[in-house]
Motif scaffolding. Structure first.
Motif, mmCIF file in Angstrom:
data_model
loop_
_atom_site.group_PDB
_atom_site.id
_atom_site.type_symbol
_atom_site.label_atom_id
_atom_site.label_comp_id
_atom_site.label_asym_id
_atom_site.label_seq_id
_atom_site.Cartn_x
_atom_site.Cartn_y
_atom_site.Cartn_z
ATOM 1 N N LEU A 159 69.226 68.651 49.099
ATOM 2 C CA LEU A 159 69.808 67.369 48.709
ATOM 3 C C LEU A 159 68.828 66.499 47.917
ATOM 4 N N ILE A 160 67.633 66.323 48.455
ATOM 5 C CA ILE A 160 66.684 65.428 47.816
ATOM 6 C C ILE A 160 65.263 65.848 48.164
ATOM 7 N N LYS A 161 64.377 65.792 47.185
ATOM 8 C CA LYS A 161 62.985 66.146 47.415
ATOM 9 C C LYS A 161 62.313 65.118 48.323
ATOM 10 N N ASP A 162 61.360 65.590 49.083
ATOM 11 C CA ASP A 162 60.661 64.715 50.022
ATOM 12 C C ASP A 162 59.196 64.588 49.605
ATOM 13 N N LYS A 163 58.893 63.505 48.922
ATOM 14 C CA LYS A 163 57.511 63.204 48.575
ATOM 15 C C LYS A 163 57.018 62.089 49.493
ATOM 16 N N VAL A 164 55.727 62.084 49.744
ATOM 17 C CA VAL A 164 55.142 61.119 50.679
ATOM 18 C C VAL A 164 54.107 60.276 49.950
ATOM 19 N N PHE A 165 54.149 58.958 50.161
ATOM 20 C CA PHE A 165 53.224 58.046 49.481
ATOM 21 C C PHE A 165 53.160 56.728 50.257
ATOM 22 N N PRO A 166 52.055 55.983 50.152
ATOM 23 C CA PRO A 166 51.924 54.719 50.877
ATOM 24 C C PRO A 166 52.883 53.660 50.348
ATOM 25 N N VAL A 167 53.394 52.857 51.265
ATOM 26 C CA VAL A 167 54.231 51.708 50.913
ATOM 27 C C VAL A 167 53.832 50.523 51.784
ATOM 28 N N LEU A 179 44.805 47.529 44.648
ATOM 29 C CA LEU A 179 44.808 48.089 43.300
ATOM 30 C C LEU A 179 44.499 49.569 43.294
ATOM 31 N N GLU A 180 43.687 50.032 44.259
ATOM 32 C CA GLU A 180 43.282 51.440 44.300
ATOM 33 C C GLU A 180 43.209 51.920 45.742
ATOM 34 N N PRO A 181 43.409 53.226 45.972
ATOM 35 C CA PRO A 181 43.479 53.776 47.329
ATOM 36 C C PRO A 181 42.243 53.494 48.188
ATOM 37 N N GLN A 182 41.058 53.425 47.595
ATOM 38 C CA GLN A 182 39.856 53.221 48.392
ATOM 39 C C GLN A 182 39.888 51.902 49.156
ATOM 40 N N GLN A 183 40.716 50.967 48.722
ATOM 41 C CA GLN A 183 40.824 49.680 49.406
ATOM 42 C C GLN A 183 41.503 49.790 50.769
ATOM 43 N N LEU A 184 42.019 50.971 51.108
ATOM 44 C CA LEU A 184 42.637 51.150 52.424
ATOM 45 C C LEU A 184 41.616 51.094 53.555
ATOM 46 N N VAL A 185 40.359 51.223 53.253
ATOM 47 C CA VAL A 185 39.310 51.159 54.274
ATOM 48 C C VAL A 185 39.418 49.825 55.003
ATOM 49 N N ASN A 207 46.164 64.394 54.734
ATOM 50 C CA ASN A 207 46.378 65.123 53.482
ATOM 51 C C ASN A 207 46.473 64.179 52.289
ATOM 52 N N TRP A 208 47.154 63.055 52.481
ATOM 53 C CA TRP A 208 47.265 62.112 51.365
ATOM 54 C C TRP A 208 45.904 61.519 51.018
ATOM 55 N N LEU A 209 45.133 61.122 52.036
ATOM 56 C CA LEU A 209 43.811 60.546 51.800
ATOM 57 C C LEU A 209 42.896 61.540 51.086
ATOM 58 N N GLN A 210 43.020 62.808 51.470
ATOM 59 C CA GLN A 210 42.217 63.835 50.814
ATOM 60 C C GLN A 210 42.614 63.976 49.347
ATOM 61 N N LYS A 211 43.916 63.971 49.088
ATOM 62 C CA LYS A 211 44.378 64.095 47.714
ATOM 63 C C LYS A 211 43.952 62.893 46.880
ATOM 64 N N ALA A 212 43.974 61.702 47.495
ATOM 65 C CA ALA A 212 43.578 60.476 46.785
ATOM 66 C C ALA A 212 42.070 60.288 46.740
ATOM 67 N N ASN A 213 41.346 61.229 47.385
ATOM 68 C CA ASN A 213 39.878 61.181 47.407
ATOM 69 C C ASN A 213 39.368 59.887 48.027
ATOM 70 N N VAL A 214 40.004 59.500 49.138
ATOM 71 C CA VAL A 214 39.613 58.277 49.848
ATOM 72 C C VAL A 214 38.678 58.646 50.991
ATOM 73 N N LYS A 215 37.542 57.977 51.064
ATOM 74 C CA LYS A 215 36.561 58.217 52.118
ATOM 75 C C LYS A 215 36.507 57.015 53.051
ATOM 76 N N PHE A 262 50.132 52.511 44.981
ATOM 77 C CA PHE A 262 49.328 53.534 44.310
ATOM 78 C C PHE A 262 50.244 54.620 43.751
ATOM 79 N N SER A 263 49.778 55.301 42.753
ATOM 80 C CA SER A 263 50.606 56.330 42.105
ATOM 81 C C SER A 263 50.491 57.696 42.770
#
Length: 314
Positions: A159-167, A179-185, A207-215, A262-263
């Protein structure tokens, strides 16, 4: 022994045990009194004990006959009830849909008015279920499931693709100038662990943090919910930032209650599936529901790679 006994003879005995009169038994079964008497004697010879004590003008059950009559009455009553239930199910136009609770509350329920407008005669019964669907046990006609939850060979359509992203809420994003994923710290995370039985409770955030290269972000410190819609509602309320699944956040993003700061998206090739037994897929009501679901999902994703709805319905 039971399989060697004629069912008709057992039924004749059950009727005779109720009436304690072969004439009344014959009237109910539309056979002769002699045929009733003969069947009872044949049954007694077959099983090796008497079922009735015969007197000049009356019958009584033996102890063995009374026990057998009680059991047969129970069994025949159950069979009769099952047949009536099956007949009602076959004649009913009610369509029972099993759907994951979060998908029901965030995607399906807001669109039920459109479904009723499109198919005003459809009788739909919605059954919220976050377990693996069992059509026969749960008396379900069709289901909407997450693709990794279902590995059966039944009729199924994505029916519909399931993508995961922060909101998060616009106010939350503005307050923290996201403005950028690293600010999630250091920011409060909201976690949906409803599918943690298939992995660790925080695997999607990891998995998302790894893909976004967030430390430096520890998802284990997040507030966890056992339903995705609760995590999303907390994000709408400005309580933190949640990972949103496409169908669970699409309406809130379009209405402006949530934003996607974030994109970066996590796409693991999963989707929401329409599933039903092959026989059910031939029903007109099922085809109508699938047509509507496909069109509703296709309207949201005009550039998706999902097949056009009309090509999937006969």
């Amino acid at each position: 022994m039971m399989r060697q006994l004629p069912l008709a003879t057992l039924f004749t005995f059950e009727v005779a045990a109720r009436h304690l009169n072969f004439t009344k038994t014959a009237d109910e079964l539309h056979i002769t009194q002699g045929a009733v008497s003969q069947q009872i004697r044949q049954l007694e010879e077959k099983i090796g004990f008497k079922l009735f004590e015969r007197y000049h003008r009356r019958l009584t059950l033996t102890a063995e006959g009374a026990r057998l009559a009680l059991q047969l009455n129970h069994n025949f009553t159950e069979i009769d009830s099952l047949i009536n239930e099956l007949k009602e199910d076959k004649q009913s136009n009610i369509l029972t849909l099993s759907v994951m609770p979060s998908f029901a509350s965030k995607w399906l329920i807001p669109r039920l008015g459109d479904l009723q407008s499109a198919y005003p005669d459809m009788q739909l019964r919605i059954q919220a279920n976050d377990k693996e669907v069992n059509f026969r046990r749960d008396k379900v006609d069709v289901a909407i499931v997450h693709s990794h939850l279902y590995k059966g060979n039944d009729f199924q359509v994505p029916l519909i693709k399931d993508k995961v992203f922060p909101v998060c809420s616009p106010e939350f994003a503005k307050q923290h100038n996201l403005l950028e994923p690293q600010q999630l710290v250091g920011l409060p995370l909201l976690n949906d662990d409803s599918e943690s039985r298939f992995s660790t409770p925080y695997v999607e955030w990891e998995n998302w943090l790894q893909k976004a290269n967030v430390k430096g972000v520890k998802p284990s410190r997040a507030i966890s919910f056992n339903r995705g819609d609760l995590a999303i509602q907390a994000a709408v309320a400005g309580q933190g930032i949640a990972l949103g699944r496409t169908p669970l956040v699409m309406d809130d993003i379009q209405s402006g209650q949530l934003i996607k700061p974030f994109s970066v998206e996590l796409d693991e090739g999963l989707s929401y599936l329409f599933v039903c037994p092959q026989a059910q897929s031939l029903r007109r009501e099922v085809k109508d529901l699938l047509q509507w679901l496909l069109q509703s999902c296709f309207d949201y994703e005009p550039e998706s790679t999902l097949t056009s709805p009309s090509s999937l319905i006969d």
